[in-house]
Design a protein around this motif. Structure first.
Motif, PDB file in Angstrom:
ATOM      1  N   ARG A 182       0.821  -1.210   0.000  1.00 49.62           N
ATOM      2  CA  ARG A 182       0.000   0.000   0.000  1.00 49.62           C
ATOM      3  C   ARG A 182       0.855   1.261   0.000  1.00 49.62           C
ATOM      4  N   VAL A 183       1.960   1.242   0.742  1.00 51.29           N
ATOM      5  CA  VAL A 183       2.819   2.420   0.814  1.00 51.29           C
ATOM      6  C   VAL A 183       3.543   2.643  -0.518  1.00 51.29           C
ATOM      7  N   LEU A 184       3.852   1.578  -1.251  1.00 54.81           N
ATOM      8  CA  LEU A 184       4.468   1.726  -2.570  1.00 54.81           C
ATOM      9  C   LEU A 184       3.582   2.558  -3.498  1.00 54.81           C
ATOM     10  N   VAL A 185       2.278   2.421  -3.331  1.00 53.34           N
ATOM     11  CA  VAL A 185       1.339   3.231  -4.126  1.00 53.34           C
ATOM     12  C   VAL A 185       1.224   4.635  -3.556  1.00 53.34           C
ATOM     13  N   LEU A 186       1.135   4.734  -2.228  1.00 53.74           N
ATOM     14  CA  LEU A 186       0.930   6.037  -1.597  1.00 53.74           C
ATOM     15  C   LEU A 186       2.115   6.979  -1.812  1.00 53.74           C
ATOM     16  N   LYS A 187       3.333   6.461  -1.801  1.00 51.29           N
ATOM     17  CA  LYS A 187       4.493   7.352  -1.892  1.00 51.29           C
ATOM     18  C   LYS A 187       4.641   7.973  -3.277  1.00 51.29           C
ATOM     19  N   GLU A 188       3.930   7.424  -4.274  1.00 52.85           N
ATOM     20  CA  GLU A 188       3.934   8.027  -5.606  1.00 52.85           C
ATOM     21  C   GLU A 188       2.752   8.950  -5.848  1.00 52.85           C
ATOM     22  N   VAL A 246       1.926  13.245  -1.565  1.00 55.22           N
ATOM     23  CA  VAL A 246       3.237  12.922  -1.002  1.00 55.22           C
ATOM     24  C   VAL A 246       4.328  13.636  -1.790  1.00 55.22           C
ATOM     25  N   GLN A 247       4.196  13.674  -3.115  1.00 55.62           N
ATOM     26  CA  GLN A 247       5.173  14.382  -3.934  1.00 55.62           C
ATOM     27  C   GLN A 247       5.178  15.875  -3.623  1.00 55.62           C
ATOM     28  N   ALA A 248       3.982  16.419  -3.358  1.00 51.32           N
ATOM     29  CA  ALA A 248       3.899  17.836  -2.997  1.00 51.32           C
ATOM     30  C   ALA A 248       4.573  18.094  -1.656  1.00 51.32           C
ATOM     31  N   ALA A 249       4.416  17.175  -0.717  1.00 49.30           N
ATOM     32  CA  ALA A 249       5.068  17.330   0.592  1.00 49.30           C
ATOM     33  C   ALA A 249       6.588  17.300   0.445  1.00 49.30           C
ATOM     34  N   LYS A 250       7.089  16.473  -0.456  1.00 49.80           N
ATOM     35  CA  LYS A 250       8.532  16.424  -0.689  1.00 49.80           C
ATOM     36  C   LYS A 250       9.030  17.737  -1.290  1.00 49.80           C
ATOM     37  N   VAL A 251       8.257  18.288  -2.231  1.00 51.41           N
ATOM     38  CA  VAL A 251       8.637  19.556  -2.866  1.00 51.41           C
ATOM     39  C   VAL A 251       8.665  20.686  -1.843  1.00 51.41           C
TER      40      VAL A 251
END
Length: 300
Positions: A176-182, A186-191
């Motif tokens: 489930r996390v493999l899907v969530l991290k993409e 999540v990408q916006a939080a990284k940016v």
């Protein structure tokens, strides 16, 4: 055009099974306080069948079986909930970290999971109890925790089940996390510069809440059943304390060709069966409600 058709048996809230489990828990919690008989009160009414005074009969020592079942259910429910919470904490953390970090670390962590999967669960717990029961009892005695000595095996059983029951959860959470991290949030939080710990804590773990709730309701009956089996083998609590498994073992030991004390097997088995059935039904309903794949399948 497809219309929504809930799966038969789990579309509506399973009120009957929920009420049965709630009643069983309430009986285990407050029943012994209200019932006049004592857990360890030995009488000369050995192996009496159910009567108005002893509604579930008595055991070989004349002790009231009803109150022993209620105390035994306490132990079984505590073991089931505690073992599930331990496996939940380890499994969610392990699977989420493995999936989020990825790469070589993920491969090594999941290979460890595959290795542990090859170990027989019950054999592992039995070996753990055999190796560490005496050292644990010595530690409890030296630490002036003598009141925990009758529960030394249960403590080791909790540790053992908690160490192996998390494996399935780790695999499910990883996928489930493999899907969530993409996902976009999540990408916006990284940016925005959030670190990995905050992303896991604020964005990924909250999205695992449904999965965690489903897993918890389905793992509790599994742990209760495993504890009952080990207690049936004599690896559970020490007399006069009991669990549902040890009560079944006591009932099995009284079977002989001359006289069969059926109530010693029937009532503990009925209590255990109702608890496991109600938890499984509620867990299946919860899975259908919170698991997106199950819900989409129901809509087809």
């Amino acid at each position: 055009m497809n219309t929504f058709r809930p799966r038969k048996g789990y579309g509506k809230f399973p009120l009957k099974s929920f009420l049965i489990f709630f009643l069983l828990v309430i009986l285990a919690v407050i029943g012994p306080w209200l019932y006049p008989e004592s857990l360890s009160q030995v009488t000369d009414e050995s192996l009496r069948p159910p009567t108005f005074h002893h509604i579930f009969g008595t055991d070989i020592h004349g002790r009231d079986l009803f109150v022993r079942i209620l105390f035994g259910a306490r132990i079984s429910f505590i073991v089931g909930l505690s073992g599930s919470l331990v496996s939940l904490l380890v499994g969610v953390s392990y699977g989420a970290i493995a999936a989020y970090v990825g790469g070589k670390v993920e491969r090594i962590m999941m290979q460890i999971v595959d290795l542990l999967y090859s170990l027989p669960v019950l054999v592992f717990v039995i070996v753990l109890i055999a190796l560490f029961e005496k050292p644990l009892r010595a530690f409890l005695y030296q630490a002036h925790l003598g009141y925990l000595l009758p529960y030394s095996r249960i403590i080791l059983l909790l540790v053992g089940l908690g160490l192996v029951e998390w494996l399935t959860m780790a695999r499910v959470v990883r996928s489930r996390v493999l899907v969530l991290k993409e996902s976009l949030f999540v990408q916006a939080a990284k940016v925005l510069g959030q670190n990995s710990f905050n992303i896991l804590l604020k964005h990924i773990f909250p999205n695992l809440a449904g999965l965690v709730a489903v897993y918890l309701t389905l793992t509790i009956p599994t742990v209760i059943l495993e504890e009952s089996f080990l207690s049936f083998l004599g690896l559970g609590v020490e007399p006069p304390t009991s669990s549902l498994g040890s009560l079944l073992s006591d009932g099995a030991n009284t079977i002989n060709p001359i006289k069969t004390s059926w109530w010693l097997l029937f009532f503990p088995g009925l209590y255990l069966s109702l608890a496991l059935w109600s938890l499984n039904v509620f867990g299946e309903w919860l899975r259908d409600k919170l698991d997106p794949q199950a819900r989409s399948a129901a809509q087809q």
